[in-house]
Design an enzyme around this catalytic site. Structure first.
Site, short mmCIF file in Angstrom:
data_model
loop_
_atom_site.label_atom_id
_atom_site.label_comp_id
_atom_site.label_asym_id
_atom_site.label_seq_id
_atom_site.Cartn_x
_atom_site.Cartn_y
_atom_site.Cartn_z
N GLU A 51 6.57 -5.33 9.62
CA GLU A 51 5.60 -4.58 8.81
C GLU A 51 6.14 -3.21 8.44
OE1 GLU A 51 3.30 -4.28 6.92
OE2 GLU A 51 1.37 -5.05 7.57
N ASP B 215 -1.91 1.04 10.37
CA ASP B 215 -2.88 2.13 10.29
C ASP B 215 -4.04 1.82 11.22
OD1 ASP B 215 -4.53 4.19 9.62
OD2 ASP B 215 -4.54 3.83 7.47
P1 XMP Z 1 -4.31 -1.51 8.60
O1 XMP Z 1 -5.33 -0.41 8.52
O2 XMP Z 1 -4.94 -2.86 8.52
O3 XMP Z 1 -3.49 -1.32 7.26
O4 XMP Z 1 -3.39 -1.36 9.77
C1 XMP Z 1 -2.16 -1.59 7.14
C2 XMP Z 1 -1.80 -1.63 5.68
O5 XMP Z 1 -2.39 -0.53 4.99
C3 XMP Z 1 -1.51 0.04 4.08
N1 XMP Z 1 -1.31 1.46 4.45
C4 XMP Z 1 -0.56 2.33 3.77
N2 XMP Z 1 0.19 2.18 2.67
N3 XMP Z 1 0.82 4.44 2.79
C5 XMP Z 1 0.86 3.25 2.18
O6 XMP Z 1 1.55 3.14 1.18
C6 XMP Z 1 0.10 4.69 3.91
O7 XMP Z 1 0.10 5.79 4.42
C7 XMP Z 1 -0.63 3.56 4.42
N4 XMP Z 1 -1.44 3.41 5.50
C8 XMP Z 1 -1.81 2.11 5.48
C9 XMP Z 1 -0.26 -0.79 4.14
O8 XMP Z 1 -0.29 -1.74 3.12
C10 XMP Z 1 -0.32 -1.50 5.47
O9 XMP Z 1 0.31 -2.75 5.46
MG MG Z 2 1.83 -3.68 4.42
#
Ligand code: XMP
Ligand code: MG
Length: 184
Positions: free
Chosen positions: A103, A107
């Site tokens: 990955e 987040d």
């Molecule tokens: P979760 O919250 O499910 O999200 O862990 C993961 C996905 O969210 C996107 N993501 C970001 N993409 N800059 C980005 O370009 C960021 O700071 C960011 N934070 C989360 C990303 O697609 C990841 O796979």
């Molecule tokens: Mg992603």
């Protein structure tokens, strides 16, 4: 594209291309040490993981199979929806396989915990996670992440595969997106 090419859109560079490459080499050594019997199946999460998949796989001293999944996460905004949908599934049967999810960023961890569970349900022998970046929010969930490039502050970052509205993915470095780009 380099940070200097889009300087006005970025508040600061977090990691340069050189730093990312050096860190990936360290992570690759950890992975090699853990998978001594057989290489894991690398599962990249489209589209953000394209860069780390390319660099990590070439750094590894074994020959892993690689496959891809696309799942919905953020859409065009910057907040996690919590809704996970498979947009593109694996071509590979993961039954009995050691799987390493690759990955770009974790987040909330919602996407990854769902994906890990999904692959285990299909009969994967083991599912581990490798991410280039992890945000503080992820520490609140109980998802275990075996390989981490860097823990970063809770800011929106772009580059090295990470996008804002499908832009900046081809930036070689990882940088914090300047708020004026998305606050309007
Ligand atoms: P979760 O919250 O499910 O999200 O862990 C993961 C996905 O969210 C996107 N993501 C970001 N993409 N800059 C980005 O370009 C960021 O700071 C960011 N934070 C989360 C990303 O697609 C990841 O796979
Ligand atoms: Mg992603």
């Amino acid at each position: 594209m380099r940070a200097g090419d889009v300087q006005a859109d970025l508040s600061k560079v977090l990691y340069t291309e050189q730093q990312l490459r050096a860190r990936i080499a360290e992570v690759a050594r950890q992975i090699e040490a853990d998978y001594t019997a057989e290489p894991p199946l690398l599962v990249g999460v489209l589209k953000g993981a394209v860069m780390i998949m390319a660099d990590l796989s070439r750094e590894l001293k074994f020959m892993p199979e690689m496959d891809w999944m696309a799942v919905s996460s953020y859409g065009a905004g910057t907040k996690s929806s919590g809704v996970v949908k498979i947009l593109k599934d694996l071509d590979t049967d993961v039954m009995g396989r050691d799987v390493l999810i690759v990955e770009d960023i974790i987040d909330s961890g919602l996407t990854l915990s769902w994906l890990k569970e999904n692959l285990l349900t299909r009969g994967a022998k083991s599912v581990k996670i490798c991410t280039m970046l992890r945000k503080p929010e992820a520490l609140k969930t109980d998802i275990s992440v075996e390989y981490i490039g860097y823990d970063i502050p809770s800011e929106f970052v772009v580059g090295y595969g990470l996008d804002y509205a499908e832009k900046y993915r081809n930036l070689r470095d990882i940088a914090v997106l300047a708020p004026h780009v998305y606050e309007n």
